[in-house]
Scaffold this motif. Structure first.
Motif, short mmCIF file in Angstrom:
data_model
loop_
_atom_site.label_atom_id
_atom_site.label_comp_id
_atom_site.label_asym_id
_atom_site.label_seq_id
_atom_site.Cartn_x
_atom_site.Cartn_y
_atom_site.Cartn_z
N ARG A 119 -19.56 5.96 61.95
CA ARG A 119 -19.48 5.83 60.50
C ARG A 119 -20.87 5.96 59.88
O ARG A 119 -21.89 5.79 60.57
CB ARG A 119 -18.84 4.50 60.10
CG ARG A 119 -17.55 4.15 60.83
CD ARG A 119 -16.56 5.30 60.77
NE ARG A 119 -16.16 5.62 59.41
CZ ARG A 119 -15.61 6.76 59.03
NH1 ARG A 119 -15.40 7.72 59.92
NH2 ARG A 119 -15.28 6.94 57.76
N GLN A 123 -22.22 2.01 55.99
CA GLN A 123 -20.97 1.36 56.40
C GLN A 123 -21.18 0.49 57.63
O GLN A 123 -20.59 -0.58 57.75
CB GLN A 123 -19.89 2.41 56.67
CG GLN A 123 -19.33 3.07 55.42
CD GLN A 123 -18.16 3.97 55.72
OE1 GLN A 123 -17.46 3.81 56.72
NE2 GLN A 123 -17.92 4.94 54.85
N GLY A 126 -22.62 -2.53 56.40
CA GLY A 126 -21.57 -3.31 55.76
C GLY A 126 -20.75 -4.08 56.77
O GLY A 126 -20.40 -5.26 56.56
N ARG A 189 -19.55 -0.33 43.19
CA ARG A 189 -19.46 0.42 44.45
C ARG A 189 -20.01 -0.40 45.61
O ARG A 189 -19.45 -0.37 46.72
CB ARG A 189 -20.21 1.74 44.31
CG ARG A 189 -19.96 2.68 45.48
CD ARG A 189 -20.55 4.04 45.24
NE ARG A 189 -20.49 4.87 46.43
CZ ARG A 189 -21.09 6.05 46.55
NH1 ARG A 189 -21.81 6.54 45.54
NH2 ARG A 189 -20.99 6.75 47.66
N ARG A 190 -21.10 -1.13 45.37
CA ARG A 190 -21.64 -2.02 46.42
C ARG A 190 -20.60 -3.05 46.82
O ARG A 190 -20.40 -3.34 48.00
CB ARG A 190 -22.91 -2.73 45.94
CG ARG A 190 -24.16 -1.90 45.95
CD ARG A 190 -25.40 -2.78 45.92
NE ARG A 190 -25.40 -3.73 44.81
CZ ARG A 190 -25.91 -3.47 43.61
NH1 ARG A 190 -26.46 -2.30 43.35
NH2 ARG A 190 -25.88 -4.38 42.66
N THR A 192 -17.30 -2.87 46.43
CA THR A 192 -16.16 -2.23 47.09
C THR A 192 -16.46 -1.95 48.56
O THR A 192 -15.63 -2.22 49.44
CB THR A 192 -15.79 -0.91 46.37
OG1 THR A 192 -15.44 -1.20 45.02
CG2 THR A 192 -14.63 -0.22 47.07
N LEU A 193 -17.64 -1.42 48.83
CA LEU A 193 -18.01 -1.15 50.22
C LEU A 193 -18.07 -2.44 51.02
O LEU A 193 -17.59 -2.51 52.17
CB LEU A 193 -19.36 -0.42 50.26
CG LEU A 193 -19.92 -0.13 51.66
CD1 LEU A 193 -18.94 0.70 52.49
CD2 LEU A 193 -21.27 0.58 51.55
N ARG A 194 -18.62 -3.48 50.42
CA ARG A 194 -18.73 -4.77 51.11
C ARG A 194 -17.35 -5.34 51.43
O ARG A 194 -17.11 -5.85 52.54
CB ARG A 194 -19.53 -5.73 50.22
CG ARG A 194 -19.71 -7.11 50.78
CD ARG A 194 -20.81 -7.86 50.05
NE ARG A 194 -20.53 -8.14 48.66
CZ ARG A 194 -19.75 -9.14 48.22
NH1 ARG A 194 -19.14 -9.91 49.10
NH2 ARG A 194 -19.58 -9.35 46.94
N THR A 197 -15.41 -3.08 54.12
CA THR A 197 -15.91 -3.26 55.49
C THR A 197 -15.54 -4.64 56.03
O THR A 197 -15.34 -4.79 57.24
CB THR A 197 -17.43 -3.05 55.57
OG1 THR A 197 -18.09 -3.82 54.55
CG2 THR A 197 -17.79 -1.58 55.40
#
Length: 285
Positions: A119, A123, A126, A189-190, A192-194, A197
């Motif tokens: 990945r 990611q 994350g 966005r930070r 959402t990624l957090r 993951t």
């Protein structure tokens, strides 16, 4: 516990170079003769050497974006994780000496992490902050409630408490690195990624540890419904580690979350003092 929205400015990440169990071999069911509780900790330990190397690689990759103070904390984090790896390799050898197939458990962990390494780097970071949150909240529960290691051998209890102290101490390092590495991303966005993951990391952790436990139960000849009910009771009722960490787990999903929202350094200090007389905890390695 005091509240904070960021890492305490006076936090020190202090590696404690300690070794456990070299002269005191552990029993097969070292947690008070309980094969169920022992299986949980053994299954978790089997994931640590490879998992912690993944964490170290994920954080090390972004050292260049960290300010000076965070770089110093990264160095402490890497040193602590390296020693955790060493001690769990030894602990896992003791598990293997009792006939448990640690190699198969490590292969299972490796397969999951090999996929994670495909990945994008952010990611991977994350996933690291998600799993570091898991280890930190489990560590807090272990330190706060002596029932979790009730009946454990002295060396095993000391090793797990030492590990837990340092997991709490460095609980924000990977998170702060993530925030620095993802600083150019919009806040939604930070977040959402957090969150995504964490969902993936939760599935990974439960799948791997659950399969490891099944392997251990099979080796003990107790892989049946009654044993799994006993495990659920152990995890959710008494002493109930998963129940105890549930609130802290879900706090991770809130916007504005930070690992040091709950400052539990006083607990770390209290437990550290109980180890100091025997193991000399407190002096940097």
């Amino acid at each position: 516990m005091t509240q904070s929205s960021k890492t305490p400015p006076d936090l020190t990440i202090q590696p404690r170079d300690m070794a456990f169990g070299r002269d005191a071999p552990s029993g097969r069911w070292w947690l008070g003769g309980d094969p169920v509780g022992t299986a949980f900790y053994n299954a978790l330990s089997a994931t640590f050497p490879l998992g912690e190397r993944f964490f170290m690689d994920s954080v090390r990759r972004y050292r260049n974006v960290a300010p000076a103070k965070l770089k110093a904390q990264i160095a402490g984090f890497l040193a602590q994780e390296a020693m955790h790896t060493r001690e769990h390799i030894f602990f896992n050898k003791q598990i293997a000496d009792h006939g448990f197939d640690i190699a198969a458990m490590e292969d299972r962990t490796r397969a999951r992490l090999d996929y994670a390494r495909t990945r994008p780097p952010l990611q991977q970071l994350g996933a690291t902050i998600a799993l570091e949150h898991f280890t930190a909240i489990l560590a807090h529960a272990l330190l706060a409630d002596p029932r979790h290691l009730e009946g454990a051998s002295d060396e095993a209890r000391a090793m797990w408490r030492w590990h837990a102290i340092e997991e709490v101490e460095h609980k924000s390092v990977a998170y702060d690195v993530y925030m620095a590495a993802a600083a150019s991303l919009p806040a939604p966005r930070r977040w959402t990624l957090r969150v995504l993951t964490m969902v993936a990391a939760t599935h990974l952790l439960f799948a791997v540890v659950g399969s490891n436990i099944a392997d251990i139960f099979t080796s003990d000849g107790i892989n049946n419904g009654r044993t799994w009910r006993r495990l659920f009771h152990f995890m959710l009722v008494r002493p109930g580690m998963l129940r105890q960490v549930m609130g802290s787990y879900f706090a991770y999903f809130l916007p504005g979350f930070h690992p040091w929202q709950h400052d539990n350094r006083a607990l770390v200090s209290e437990v550290e003092q109980t180890l100091a007389a025997t193991y000399g905890v407190g002096a940097p390695a």
